[in-house]
Design a protein around this motif. Structure first.
Motif, PDB file in Angstrom:
ATOM      1  N   GLY A 159     -33.441   8.180 -27.896  1.00 26.95           N
ATOM      2  CA  GLY A 159     -34.162   7.776 -26.700  1.00 26.95           C
ATOM      3  C   GLY A 159     -33.422   8.005 -25.407  1.00 26.95           C
ATOM      4  N   ASP A 160     -32.377   8.860 -25.448  1.00 30.52           N
ATOM      5  CA  ASP A 160     -31.533   9.061 -24.270  1.00 30.52           C
ATOM      6  C   ASP A 160     -31.937  10.259 -23.419  1.00 30.52           C
ATOM      7  OD1 ASP A 160     -30.839  11.088 -25.996  1.00 30.52           O
ATOM      8  OD2 ASP A 160     -28.762  10.428 -26.293  1.00 30.52           O
ATOM      9  N   THR A 182     -32.708   4.457 -22.827  1.00 27.78           N
ATOM     10  CA  THR A 182     -31.611   3.541 -23.148  1.00 27.78           C
ATOM     11  C   THR A 182     -31.166   2.725 -21.940  1.00 27.78           C
ATOM     12  OG1 THR A 182     -29.854   5.160 -22.696  1.00 27.78           O
ATOM     13  CG2 THR A 182     -30.789   5.146 -24.919  1.00 27.78           C
ATOM     14  N   LYS A 183     -31.478   3.184 -20.736  1.00 25.64           N
ATOM     15  CA  LYS A 183     -31.078   2.462 -19.531  1.00 25.64           C
ATOM     16  C   LYS A 183     -32.043   1.332 -19.191  1.00 25.64           C
ATOM     17  CE  LYS A 183     -28.570   6.324 -17.423  1.00 25.64           C
ATOM     18  NZ  LYS A 183     -27.256   5.678 -17.557  1.00 25.64           N
ATOM     19  N   TYR A 242     -41.590   0.208 -29.744  1.00 23.10           N
ATOM     20  CA  TYR A 242     -40.435   0.928 -30.303  1.00 23.10           C
ATOM     21  C   TYR A 242     -39.536   1.451 -29.195  1.00 23.10           C
ATOM     22  CZ  TYR A 242     -37.597   4.407 -32.651  1.00 23.10           C
ATOM     23  OH  TYR A 242     -36.521   5.130 -33.109  1.00 23.10           O
ATOM     24  N   ILE A 243     -40.107   1.981 -28.130  1.00 20.91           N
ATOM     25  CA  ILE A 243     -39.307   2.488 -27.014  1.00 20.91           C
ATOM     26  C   ILE A 243     -38.433   1.390 -26.423  1.00 20.91           C
ATOM     27  CG2 ILE A 243     -39.514   3.268 -24.607  1.00 20.91           C
ATOM     28  CD1 ILE A 243     -41.864   5.033 -25.561  1.00 20.91           C
ATOM     29  N   LYS A 244     -38.938   0.161 -26.410  1.00 18.86           N
ATOM     30  CA  LYS A 244     -38.156  -0.955 -25.871  1.00 18.86           C
ATOM     31  C   LYS A 244     -36.879  -1.196 -26.677  1.00 18.86           C
ATOM     32  CE  LYS A 244     -42.249  -3.412 -24.126  1.00 18.86           C
ATOM     33  NZ  LYS A 244     -43.114  -4.610 -24.307  1.00 18.86           N
ATOM     34  N   THR A 245     -36.884  -0.838 -27.962  1.00 10.33           N
ATOM     35  CA  THR A 245     -35.708  -1.103 -28.799  1.00 10.33           C
ATOM     36  C   THR A 245     -34.524  -0.222 -28.424  1.00 10.33           C
ATOM     37  OG1 THR A 245     -36.308   0.481 -30.574  1.00 10.33           O
ATOM     38  CG2 THR A 245     -37.204  -1.759 -30.724  1.00 10.33           C
ATOM     39  N   PHE A 246     -34.741   0.814 -27.612  1.00 13.03           N
ATOM     40  CA  PHE A 246     -33.635   1.651 -27.155  1.00 13.03           C
ATOM     41  C   PHE A 246     -32.774   0.942 -26.112  1.00 13.03           C
ATOM     42  CE2 PHE A 246     -36.578   5.280 -28.356  1.00 13.03           C
ATOM     43  CZ  PHE A 246     -35.833   5.659 -29.469  1.00 13.03           C
TER      44      PHE A 246
END
Length: 295
Positions: A61-62, A79-80, A128-132
């Protein structure tokens, strides 16, 4: 025999990877704003992300997916936990609906296309994106931003010319948008506008007032603000979209939230003016404007 053995090992590794993928999330999670994400939704979101998003945004996700190097506009680094186009003031966490809007509409002028996903699919992939960025998102104590409320347009079609004129004044003499973007009036008009708005004529002009200025971002690279008569405005196509973006700002960039900095009426005026500039693209009127400024 050796070939059969290699095939057996290959299928075993593939099966183990698939199995791990399906069981990656063994517990439910609670994200900012009390959003409850069951483990089944997180695993479904991972599957959707892997199929549709990973090539650009990367395994982690970076933003370093295999396709990222070929893209002029870098994919978002999740990730940020910083998001450019939420409908909340910049620096605050966006609502799920803000993500859904981007998924459904895409971002103009980028490789982020509209995706035909169901509501359940959008919910799953967004969680799922939030888990990054777990430190940003995870925990029921985390707060979502204050949603931008669209007020009634005080101008409307009947007073469009007045809105554009006032927006031009606010753009050049109140908000000084040309400090990042560019000016769209000649020196004389710029001075006259400042006399009307600020009570003083301008005689010393910034030599870069007609240039777009590269800006720092929180992603470690510089970005180019749009030239409104030519470039896409990635998150906006209508006056209302522009009103929201002016109030929210653009997260992680130099574009601030103008909410409560200038009046709501002036925000609407600038939105009308910028839409007027956007509509000049590929028209003789754009050439005429640029020619008049250069004289």
């Amino acid at each position: 025999m050796r070939k059969a053995f290699k095939l057996l090992i290959g299928f075993s590794v593939l099966a183990s990877l698939v199995g791990c993928g399906e069981k990656h999330f063994l517990e439910d999670k609670v994200f900012a704003g009390g959003v409850y994400a069951p483990k089944a939704a997180l695993n479904k979101g991972k599957s959707i992300y892997t199929e549709y998003c990973m090539a650009c945004h990367g395994v982690n996700g970076d933003g370093h997916g295999v396709a990222a190097k070929g893209l002029q506009v870098p994919p978002r680094d999740f990730t940020k936990g910083v998001f450019k186009f939420g409908q909340v003031p910049t620096g605050e966490l966006p609502h799920d609906g803000d993500f859904y809007k981007i998924l459904k509409e895409g971002l103009h002028g980028t490789a982020m296309l509209p995706w035909d996903l169901t509501h359940d699919q959008m919910f799953a992939v967004v969680q799922y994106i939030k888990t990054f960025a777990p430190a940003v998102w995870e925990g029921k104590d985390k707060k979502l931003g204050t949603a931008i409320v669209v007020t009634k347009d005080p101008y409307g079609p009947a007073h469009e010319s007045s809105a554009i004129q006032r927006g031009k004044e606010v753009y050049h003499a109140v908000a000084n948008c040309q400090s990042c973007h560019r000016a769209y009036v000649g020196h004389k008009e710029f001075s006259d506008i400042n006399l009307k708005v600020n009570g003083e004529k301008v005689t010393d002009f910034d030599p870069d007032m007609y240039k777009i200025k590269m800006q720092e971002t929180e992603w470690g690279f510089k970005s180019m603000p749009p030239e409104f008569t030519w470039d896409f405005v990635r998150s906006a196509t209508t006056v209302q979209d522009l009103y929201i973006r002016l109030n929210a700002g653009v997260g992680g960039t130099a574009m601030p939230s103008w909410k409560d900095t200038i009046s709501d009426e002036d925000v609407w005026a600038v939105a009308h003016y910028v839409k007027y500039l956007m509509d000049l693209k590929n028209t003789p009127a754009r050439k005429a404007l640029m020619d008049s400024i250069s004289k």
